[in-house]
Scaffold this motif. Structure first.
Motif, PDB file in Angstrom:
ATOM      1  N   TYR A 172      -7.826   7.238   6.620  1.00 34.61           N
ATOM      2  CA  TYR A 172      -8.666   6.569   7.263  1.00 34.61           C
ATOM      3  C   TYR A 172      -8.862   7.321   8.608  1.00 34.61           C
ATOM      4  CZ  TYR A 172     -10.618   3.096  10.517  1.00 34.61           C
ATOM      5  OH  TYR A 172     -11.328   2.424  11.568  1.00 34.61           O
ATOM      6  N   ARG A 173     -10.079   7.461   8.941  1.00 30.87           N
ATOM      7  CA  ARG A 173     -10.461   7.986  10.382  1.00 30.87           C
ATOM      8  C   ARG A 173     -11.586   7.100  11.098  1.00 30.87           C
ATOM      9  NH1 ARG A 173     -10.478  12.424   6.861  1.00 30.87           N
ATOM     10  NH2 ARG A 173      -9.197  14.137   7.672  1.00 30.87           N
ATOM     11  N   ARG A 174     -11.064   6.471  12.172  1.00 33.46           N
ATOM     12  CA  ARG A 174     -11.920   5.588  13.114  1.00 33.46           C
ATOM     13  C   ARG A 174     -13.337   6.136  13.172  1.00 33.46           C
ATOM     14  NH1 ARG A 174      -9.965   2.605  18.534  1.00 33.46           N
ATOM     15  NH2 ARG A 174     -12.030   1.436  19.017  1.00 33.46           N
ATOM     16  N   GLY A 175     -14.327   5.148  12.739  1.00 37.39           N
ATOM     17  CA  GLY A 175     -15.710   5.449  12.973  1.00 37.39           C
ATOM     18  C   GLY A 175     -16.235   6.288  11.785  1.00 37.39           C
ATOM     19  N   GLU A 176     -15.638   6.688  10.785  1.00 41.32           N
ATOM     20  CA  GLU A 176     -16.104   7.464   9.777  1.00 41.32           C
ATOM     21  C   GLU A 176     -15.740   6.643   8.303  1.00 41.32           C
ATOM     22  OE1 GLU A 176     -14.411  11.612   9.741  1.00 41.32           O
ATOM     23  OE2 GLU A 176     -14.777  11.678  12.137  1.00 41.32           O
ATOM     24  N   VAL A 177     -15.823   5.573   8.359  1.00 44.36           N
ATOM     25  CA  VAL A 177     -15.802   4.749   7.240  1.00 44.36           C
ATOM     26  C   VAL A 177     -16.880   5.027   6.342  1.00 44.36           C
ATOM     27  CG1 VAL A 177     -15.665   2.438   6.137  1.00 44.36           C
ATOM     28  CG2 VAL A 177     -14.415   2.935   8.266  1.00 44.36           C
ATOM     29  N   ALA A 187       0.804  -1.273   0.047  1.00 44.44           N
ATOM     30  CA  ALA A 187       0.006  -0.154  -0.080  1.00 44.44           C
ATOM     31  C   ALA A 187       0.956   1.295  -0.013  1.00 44.44           C
ATOM     32  CB  ALA A 187      -1.072  -0.143   1.285  1.00 44.44           C
ATOM     33  N   GLU A 188       1.971   1.232   0.768  1.00 41.45           N
ATOM     34  CA  GLU A 188       2.764   2.622   0.978  1.00 41.45           C
ATOM     35  C   GLU A 188       3.486   2.655  -0.717  1.00 41.45           C
ATOM     36  OE1 GLU A 188       5.332   3.465   4.315  1.00 41.45           O
ATOM     37  OE2 GLU A 188       4.420   1.513   5.133  1.00 41.45           O
ATOM     38  N   SER A 203      -2.142   3.848   5.751  1.00 42.25           N
ATOM     39  CA  SER A 203      -2.526   4.788   6.673  1.00 42.25           C
ATOM     40  C   SER A 203      -2.311   4.226   8.208  1.00 42.25           C
ATOM     41  CB  SER A 203      -4.085   5.151   6.683  1.00 42.25           C
ATOM     42  OG  SER A 203      -4.514   5.923   8.013  1.00 42.25           O
ATOM     43  N   GLN A 204      -1.653   4.727   9.060  1.00 36.83           N
ATOM     44  CA  GLN A 204      -1.079   4.211  10.402  1.00 36.83           C
ATOM     45  C   GLN A 204      -2.567   4.167  11.299  1.00 36.83           C
ATOM     46  OE1 GLN A 204       1.898   3.097  11.386  1.00 36.83           O
ATOM     47  NE2 GLN A 204       0.515   2.399  13.274  1.00 36.83           N
TER      48      GLN A 204
END
Length: 330
Positions: free
Chosen positions: A159-164, A112-113, A184-185
């Motif tokens: 990526y943002r947790r809970g905002e998929v 991915a990177e 994304s870390q």
């Protein structure tokens, strides 16, 4: 950048980290060469990573060339097989318990990177065929093909947790780890990874990583499987499912994504085909209710901004950014 056999390694990730300065990353070219515009404060640590190889590093004290040689990873990594994955916040803090799983996860992330760096460093489009098949509640189907130019950049948002699954301007968007997302870390830190055993994809032996979000996250999120080639550790397939969907949260009551990857002519590992399947809520075509939709994307070799004509680049830019722009000057 060379392998132990003296062969140049293209598209390896090279990071330089001067003292008290944030790291910078570049990709090697097809001859395995790399260059930093400015090394910053010296001495500096240069670290190289490539899919299927052990990392290597060297200290640079002044101007001049440096050669890094990467040893191939052993083909005998044998993690403990786990049939299912439980994921708590405590599991997230501790990370993979098996070092072999951590090694496989690093290889998945390198895939991915590599693409993420290409997307960050170059403006490009990927020609694609996009076919849509809609299934109506009575069983009839409607199919059509969309424009052959991709409408979204593969350098996806962080990526943002809970905002998929998010709503923007009256439309719903699902953030799916096509390629760059896995780099994304935040995604790595929000999901647990275990080894699901050996499998096959298109007749190729693969290693399967199972992925699940923390059970403390009650919002829509992603779970699925990653399949790495058993010999090269290249990602060949990923499957994703949206979890914790509610009929009142967005248009979908189920969403599945199946992505196949392949090595392009340039040597990059890129998506080859993506199939997105949805069960839909309250969506209609005229008066008939829609029960499902399948989107199939076929990807081609990247076309860089410098290689496409002005009209094509303006059309792509309008699709992605909403406003036409001219190709960069050469």
């Amino acid at each position: 950048m060379l392998s132990a056999a003296g062969v140049p390694i293209p598209f390896a990730l090279v990071t330089i980290r001067p003292a008290r300065v944030d790291s910078a990353t570049v990709l090697t070219d097809v001859q395995g060469r790399f260059r930093f515009a400015s090394a910053g404060r010296l001495p500096a640590l240069v670290r190289a990573r490539a899919i299927g190889h052990r990392p290597d590093s060297a200290t640079v004290a002044g101007d001049g060339a440096v050669t890094l040689t990467l040893q191939s990873l052993p083909r005998t990594i044998n993690p403990t097989v786990v049939r299912g994955v439980q994921c708590t916040d405590a599991d997230l803090r501790s990370g993979p318990a098996d070092p072999a799983v951590a090694a496989l996860l690093e290889q998945a992330r390198l895939n991915a990177e590599q693409f993420h760096q290409l997307a960050m460093q170059s403006e490009f489009v990927i020609p694609t065929s996009h076919t849509v098949q809609i299934t109506l509640e009575g069983g009839d189907t409607v199919s059509y093909t969309r424009d052959s130019l991709s409408g979204t950049s593969l350098a996806q948002p962080v990526y943002r947790r809970g905002e998929v699954l998010t709503r923007r301007g009256g439309r719903w968007y699902a953030s799916i780890p096509l390629a760059a997302e896995l780099a994304s870390q935040a995604f790595i830190d929000s999901h647990c990874f275990v080894y699901g055993g050996d499998d096959e994809v298109s007749g190729r032996p693969v290693r399967k990583l199972l992925v699940a979000p923390s059970d403390a996250n009650t919002n829509p999120d992603l779970e699925g499987e990653l399949y790495l080639d058993a010999e090269t550790y290249v990602v060949v397939r990923s499957t994703w499912r949206m979890t914790r969907l509610s009929p009142v949260r967005g248009p979908s009551s189920a969403l599945d994504v199946d992505i196949f990857f392949a090595r392009s002519r340039s040597g990059l590992i890129l998506p080859l085909e993506m199939r997105v399947s949805q069960l839909l809520n309250k969506v209609r075509v005229q008066r008939e209710r829609v029960s499902g939709r399948i989107d199939v994307y076929l990807y081609g070799e990247p076309a860089f901004a410098r290689d496409v004509d002005a009209d094509t680049w303006a059309k792509y830019s309008a699709l992605v950014g909403g406003a036409p722009v001219r190709p960069p000057r050469q």
